[in-house]
Design an enzyme around this catalytic site. Structure first.
Site, PDB file in Angstrom:
ATOM      1  N   ASP A  18       0.828  -1.214   0.000  1.00 28.99           N
ATOM      2  CA  ASP A  18       0.000   0.000   0.000  1.00 28.99           C
ATOM      3  C   ASP A  18       0.866   1.269   0.000  1.00 28.99           C
ATOM      4  OD1 ASP A  18      -2.296   1.480   0.038  1.00 28.99           O
ATOM      5  OD2 ASP A  18      -2.676   1.232   2.175  1.00 28.99           O
ATOM      6  N   ASN A  66     -10.722  -2.553  -6.356  1.00 26.47           N
ATOM      7  CA  ASN A  66      -9.919  -1.597  -7.147  1.00 26.47           C
ATOM      8  C   ASN A  66     -10.589  -1.200  -8.471  1.00 26.47           C
ATOM      9  OD1 ASN A  66      -6.679  -2.924  -6.080  1.00 26.47           O
ATOM     10  ND2 ASN A  66      -7.842  -1.208  -5.273  1.00 26.47           N
TER      11      ASN A  66
END
Ligand code: FPP
Length: 247
Positions: A18, A66
Site C-alpha cells: 500500500d 480496485n
C-alpha cells in the site's frame, strides 16, 4: 544466563503493498508513477523472500474493489501485471519459483487470463518458493464462491450438509493447499486488512509499517520479519507455539 533459540522463520508471508499513490503524490507525480516504482519493491521482496527460504509469498496486486478506481489507473495496473508476467516469468522459472494466482477469473479479459494461466502452467512443477499473486481478489468474494460451491454439491446430493466444515471451506478457497499466512505485512501506515485473506488470517500476525510500498526495500522486509519472530503465537492456547529468546 541467556539462551538463544533461533527465531521461527515464517513459512508464508503475505503483503498488502500500500501507498503507491501517496508516494507519487508527495513527489508531484501521477499515481501510475507510484505503481511503476512499486514494481521495484516487488522485485526486491520476491528475490529476498526466495533467498531466505520463505516457502509462500502472497502479494495483493489488485483487489476486487480496485475496479472503483479511474479507468486509466486500472489499465495501468493491468499493464504492470502483463509486463511482470512477460518480462519476469522466465527469471522466476529459472529460480524454481512456482506461480499461483488467486482471485475471481470470470470477469477478466482473455489476454490477461491467458497470461496468468501461462504463468501457472509454466511453473507448476517448480519446487522452490510459491509466489501467490492475488489479482482481482476479494476475501468475501472468495469465501462466498467456496460456500456456494459446497452448497451446490449438497443440493445435488453429492455431499451431506454435515460435510460443510471448516476444512471443507478451506479446501474450496482459492488458496486450497496453501498454508495460512504466518504474517501479513501492510505498508504505508494503514492498519486494516481491506478484504485480504480474511478466512486465512484467523491466526496471522499483523505487522503494519509506516513506509510507502515504493520505499519498502530489502532491509524493511527483513526488519518486519524480525519483528514477526519476536511475537509469541498461541493459536488460542496458553503456551507460545514458537518463542524466540529466553533468559
Ligand atoms: C496500493 O497503493 C497498491 C495497489 C492497489 C497495487 C499494488 C500494485 C503494484 C505494487 C504493482 C503492480 C503489481 C503487479 C504484480 C500487478 P495505492 O494505490 O492504494 O496507494 P495509496 O493508498 O497511497 O493511494
Amino acid at each position: 544466563m541467556t539462551t538463544f533459540v533461533s527465531p521461527a522463520a515464517p513459512e508464508h508471508v503475505a503483503i498488502i503493498m500500500d501507498g503507491n499513490g501517496r508516494w507519487a503524490n508527495e513527489r508531484g507525480m501521477p499515481r501510475t508513477f507510484g505503481h511503476k516504482q512499486g514494481m521495484e519493491s516487488l522485485h526486491s521482496v520476491v528475490r529476498t523472500a526466495g533467498d531466505i527460504g520463505i516457502k509462500y509469498l502472497t502479494l495483493f496486486a489488485f483487489s476486487s474493489e480496485n475496479w472503483r478506481r479511474p479507468e486509466t489507473e486500472i489499465i495501468d495496473l493491468f499493464g504492470l501485471l502483463k509486463t511482470f508476467v512477460r518480462r519476469d516469468l522466465a527469471d522466476l522459472h529459472a529460480r524454481n519459483v512456482r506461480v499461483r494466482v488467486i482471485g475471481e477469473r470470470s470477469n477478466l479479459k482473455s489476454d490477461i487470463l491467458g497470461l496468468l494461466i501461462e504463468a501457472e502452467e509454466k511453473t507448476k512443477n517448480n519446487s522452490g518458493m510459491t509466489l501467490v499473486i492475488a489479482f482481482n481478489y476479494g476475501a468475501r468474494d472468495e469465501i462466498t464462491r467456496a460456500v456456494a460451491s459446497l452448497v451446490r454439491d449438497v443440493q445435488a446430493g453429492l455431499l451431506p450438509a454435515s460435510a460443510i466444515t471448516d476444512d471443507a471451506i478451506s479446501a474450496r478457497l482459492d488458496t486450497a493447499g496453501i498454508p495460512d499466512p504466518d504474517v501479513i505485512i501492510r505498508t504505508s501506515g494503514e492498519e486494516r486488512l481491506s478484504n485480504f485473506l480474511l478466512w486465512q488470517a484467523a491466526y496471522s500476525e499483523l505487522i503494519f509499517v509506516p513506509e510507502y510500498w515504493p520505499d519498502f526495500g530489502k532491509e524493511n522486509f527483513l526488519a518486519a520479519l524480525s519483528q514477526y519472530s519476536s511475537r509469541n503465537r498461541r493459536f488460542g492456547g496458553l503456551k507460545p507455539a514458537a518463542s524466540v529468546a529466553g533468559s
